[in-house]
Design an enzyme around this catalytic site. Structure first.
Site, PDB file in Angstrom:
ATOM      1  N   ASP A  59       5.677  -0.120   4.815  1.00  0.00           N
ATOM      2  CA  ASP A  59       5.669   1.536   4.587  1.00  0.00           C
ATOM      3  C   ASP A  59       4.052   1.670   4.236  1.00  0.00           C
ATOM      4  OD1 ASP A  59       6.477   3.810   3.965  1.00  0.00           O
ATOM      5  OD2 ASP A  59       8.297   3.368   2.847  1.00  0.00           O
ATOM      6  N   ASP A 112      12.154  10.281   7.182  1.00  0.00           N
ATOM      7  CA  ASP A 112      13.082  10.005   6.182  1.00  0.00           C
ATOM      8  C   ASP A 112      14.206  10.899   6.352  1.00  0.00           C
ATOM      9  OD1 ASP A 112      11.523   8.189   5.104  1.00  0.00           O
ATOM     10  OD2 ASP A 112      10.916   9.465   3.547  1.00  0.00           O
TER      11      ASP A 112
HETATM   12  C1  GLA Z   1       9.486   5.693   1.952  1.00  0.00           C
HETATM   13  C2  GLA Z   1      10.165   5.468   3.322  1.00  0.00           C
HETATM   14  C3  GLA Z   1      11.657   5.290   3.071  1.00  0.00           C
HETATM   15  C4  GLA Z   1      11.790   4.326   1.938  1.00  0.00           C
HETATM   16  C5  GLA Z   1      10.944   4.602   0.629  1.00  0.00           C
HETATM   17  C6  GLA Z   1      11.018   3.472  -0.455  1.00  0.00           C
HETATM   18  O1  GLA Z   1       9.802   7.071   1.600  1.00  0.00           O
HETATM   19  O2  GLA Z   1      10.047   6.305   4.273  1.00  0.00           O
HETATM   20  O3  GLA Z   1      12.346   4.705   4.192  1.00  0.00           O
HETATM   21  O4  GLA Z   1      11.457   3.184   2.147  1.00  0.00           O
HETATM   22  O5  GLA Z   1       9.689   4.969   0.760  1.00  0.00           O
HETATM   23  O6  GLA Z   1      10.283   3.836  -1.608  1.00  0.00           O
END
Ligand code: GLA
Length: 772
Positions: A475, A536
């Protein structure tokens, strides 16, 4: 094959259905002639722009020739200072002079891939043409690369500037490509968005002026994906001309399309050169990232197919190339940071395995003191309060259950509240004498520092190796602030070096890239990570736009798509479980919710969904994907592989709906097919008090009784079965009617807001009466 033809001064690059042509004119300039359908090399004169007129105040290149001005000449790579007042593709400064005049020197053809120094690129090209140009005054050499991917109708381009003089120059701009397209009535389609609503199609008619697409957030960005399409007005999904462009790069980018007074569109793209001043000393060179282009006269679906094939065959690598991706469960939307003891995690895993899930992904919250996004980034020690046995014990338990084991990391970022920051504050990017600017409570690590790169490589490699990790979700959750253009480029090169060292060395690891969802969905990342988390936002109705937008440029095998709990975390909208699956199935399917909260009925539906997906996974991930634009009230997707799957997605229900059809693409007109709706169960609660129309006793629709029954019983969606020839399916198979409140029988389809219907279409051996 006839990839490259050269005759006299004309260069013709062919793919199966396209031709790209330019020639060296008498002054040594590269004159662009054609990018479109297949033509012959002898057509150069016929297709070229006719230079028999002087335009008013234009600056002549040769005072003896009043018909020749670089301003109106379609070119391969326009420069400043020799009469061309369109946007230049290269800008070099030498003692206040910006003039450069690159003329033809020589060419080479190579039949192997030529790597770009420090940047990823496509591989497996058929041939590469390299044109060497030299500036008429300075000892600067400009090499233009054209790599051809014949079968996928794709050509990649890039440029290299070499300083062979004794002087130093400042490079302000070097685009990967420039194309002077001699066409009119064009529309620009780009992928525009934001966090949580990435890659929405944005259409602009190209009139006089300049249109730009770009990112200055440090990464390819959710604001504007680097890929875009230019189509003729009137081009639709299955007809008409379109040109597609993309960049194999993950940092700041810039593309511009300017229509000049002569009706020529100069299209150029590359890295962003804002705040960019690169000193190019004696012997040094600068290589641009690779850009890719495709063309079709058969509509946008065909354009997407070219890019899909190109990416699956020439971008994605590792053991996961062409390989079916596992169905996963991810802990993030189930628990966030909040799993105090590993019981919750194990329970999730046990439930997942029962449903047929193949990969368990432990998302954020497992390391350091990471109970919120305020601390812990930079540290890799497992939080033993949450996972007392440590990661390796969890990994072996998951493996024993028969699932693969995956872990979330965010190696490019650091929290000030971490052990690493205490020890190495200099690892973070910050500006001297200025405030620190945080995004999601974090700073970025300085990937231009080799010690930082080593730290990340060592820790992530150890994490993978010591815990037998099969999958990494990498990420990156903030934008890059207050840096120069050059720094951003160096950072991205640092990132690629890290990814090379970790993942190219471990091709068995399935790497899914993520950046607050789809903030870095690009071909550069796809060279390392075969799939990318698209957003997300897991609300399927939002996802329809996001995934449809992505589908123009990227194949389904690269798109991470999960079923989550409804009402959805990011929109508060409620959607049927069936639609959540039907959207996510057009991608790499996952589930991201607390499975222990599901009713027995929901669990059995999910189990059936996973069985269905596995049965048709090859088709969903690698089949020919079509967007259907014949259905005004629906979004419809078809995928054609070993099986054919067609899904209609409804947004809102209308009273007295029109009869509707399936318009299936790509079938054999003369073959007979059976069309079967995918079975699913309606939740009886969605019918509210209407349940009393069929219930023998009067019940309270919101009461416990109905609530309890709905957990174990539902209403079967009406099963539909049709038979039709490929020809009839192309014209439109008329479906059974939708509910209109005047009664219900087995043939009637129940429409719901945000409902959807999936159909599996199979060839039927008509004579023997047996389905294939
Ligand atoms: C980001 C990612 C999510 C999740 C969060 C965890 O927002 O896009 O899918 O993994 O971080 O903190």
């Amino acid at each position: 094959m006839d990839h490259m033809q050269i005759k006299d001064n004309v260069f013709l690059i062919n793919t199966e259905n396209t031709s790209y042509m330019f020639r060296v004119d008498k002054y040594g300039h590269l004159e662009h002639i054609h990018y479109g359908g297949r033509v012959l090399i002898d057509d150069a004169e016929a297709l070229s722009y006719k230079k028999y007129i002087q335009h008013g105040a234009t600056v002549l290149y040769d005072k003896e020739n009043d018909h020749y001005s670089t301003d109106s000449l379609p070119q391969e790579f326009g420069t400043y200072g020799v009469g061309d007042f369109n946007e230049a593709s290269i800008e070099i400064e030498n003692k206040d002079s910006y003039t450069c005049d690159f003329v033809f020197d020589s060419y080479e053809i190579k039949d192997t891939d030529i790597k770009i120094k420090d940047l990823p690129s496509s591989y497996g090209c058929d041939e590469t043409l390299i044109i060497h140009l030299k500036d008429k005054v300075n000892m600067l050499c400009l090499d233009l690369y054209y790599a051809v991917y014949y079968k996928t109708n794709t050509i990649s381009r890039r440029a290299v500037l070499r300083n062979t003089s004794k002087l130093s120059f400042t490079l302000h701009k070097l685009m990967s490509y420039s194309l002077d397209l001699f066409e009119d009535n064009l529309v620009l389609m780009d992928l525009f968005g934001a966090w949580d609503k990435e890659t929405h199609i944005n259409e602009r008619e190209l009139n006089r002026g300049t249109y730009t697409i770009g990112s200055r957030v440090g990464f390819s960005s959710a604001k504007n994906n680097p890929g875009f399409i230019i189509r003729k007005k009137g081009t639709r999904e299955d007809s008409g001309k379109a040109w597609g462009f993309n960049l194999v790069y993950s940092g700041n980018h810039y593309s511009s399309i300017s229509k000049n007074e002569y009706g020529i569109h100069r299209i150029q793209g590359g890295i962003s050169f804002e705040r960019f001043h690169k000193k190019l000393n004696k012997g040094e060179s600068f290589e641009t990232p690779e850009a890719v282009m495709t063309y079709t006269d058969r509509g946008l679906n065909c354009l997407s197919h070219n890019f899909h094939d190109f990416i699956n065959n020439h971008i994605v690598r590792s053991d996961w190339k062409h390989k079916e991706r596992p169905v996963l469960i991810n802990s993030w939307e189930a628990f966030g940071f909040d799993f105090k003891k590993d019981d919750l995690i194990k329970k999730l895993a046990k439930n997942a395995v029962k449903l047929g899930i193949e990969l368990f992904v432990l998302d954020d919250g497992w390391f350091g003191r990471r109970d919120s996004d305020k601390r812990g980034l930079g540290d890799y020690d497992c939080n033993l309060k949450k996972l007392p046995g440590g990661l390796s014990a969890l990994s072996s338990e998951i493996h024993k259950m028969g699932m693969l084991f995956g872990v979330w990391v965010e190696p490019e970022a650091i929290n000030v509240d971490s052990k690493l920051y205490k020890k190495h504050p200099e690892y973070a990017i910050s500006e001297e004498n200025r405030d620190m600017y945080f995004g999601r409570n974090e700073l970025l690590m300085d990937l231009t520092n080799p010690d930082v790169r080593d730290y990340i490589v060592e820790n992530v490699s150890k994490l993978i190796d010591d815990n037998k990790v099969d999958y990494i979700k990498w990420d990156m959750n903030r934008m890059m602030n207050a840096v120069s253009g050059e720094y951003n480029h160096e950072y991205i090169k640092g990132l690629y070096e890290i990814l090379d060292r970790i993942f190219i060395a471990r091709p068995w690891v399935l790497f899914e890239s993520c950046s607050s969802g789809g903030n870095r969905f690009d071909l550069g990342m796809l060279c390392y990570s075969p799939q990318i988390w698209a957003s997300d936002d897991t609300d399927p109705i939002e996802r329809l736009d996001i995934q449809k937008g992505l589908s123009y440029l990227y194949p389904m095998s690269t798109i991470g798509a999960h079923v989550s709990a409804s009402p959805h975390m990011h929109t508060l909208r409620s959607t049927p479980l069936e639609t959540r699956y039907n959207v996510s199935a057009y991608g790499c399917l996952g589930y991201e919710l607390d499975l222990s909260m599901l009713s027995p009925l929901e669990k059995s539906e999910i189990k059936k969904q996973i069985e269905h997906y596995k049965k048709h996974r090859k088709t969903f991930q690698y089949g020919r994907f079509y967007r259907i634009d014949d259905e005004p009230d629906y979004e419809a997707f078809e995928v054609l592989g070993p099986d054919i799957i067609y899904t209609k997605f409804r947004r809102l229900v209308h009273a007295v709906p029109f009869y509707d059809k399936l318009y299936v693409r790509g079938l054999d007109d003369n073959k007979i097919y059976t069309i079967k709706s995918k079975s699913f169960i309606h939740n009886i609660r969605q019918f509210g008090h209407l349940i009393n129309l069929v219930s023998p006793v009067k019940v309270n629709a919101d009461g416990m009784l109905v609530g309890n029954i709905s957990k174990i019983r539902g209403m079967d969606a009406s099963a539909q079965l049709y038979q039709a020839s490929g020809a009839a399916l192309k014209e439109g198979l008329c479906l059974n009617p939708l509910f209109v409140s005047s009664g219900y029988n087995n043939y009637i389809r129940i429409p719901l807001d945000f409902g959807s219907d999936m159909y599996v279409i199979k060839e039927k051996e008509y004579e023997s009466g047996k389905e294939k």
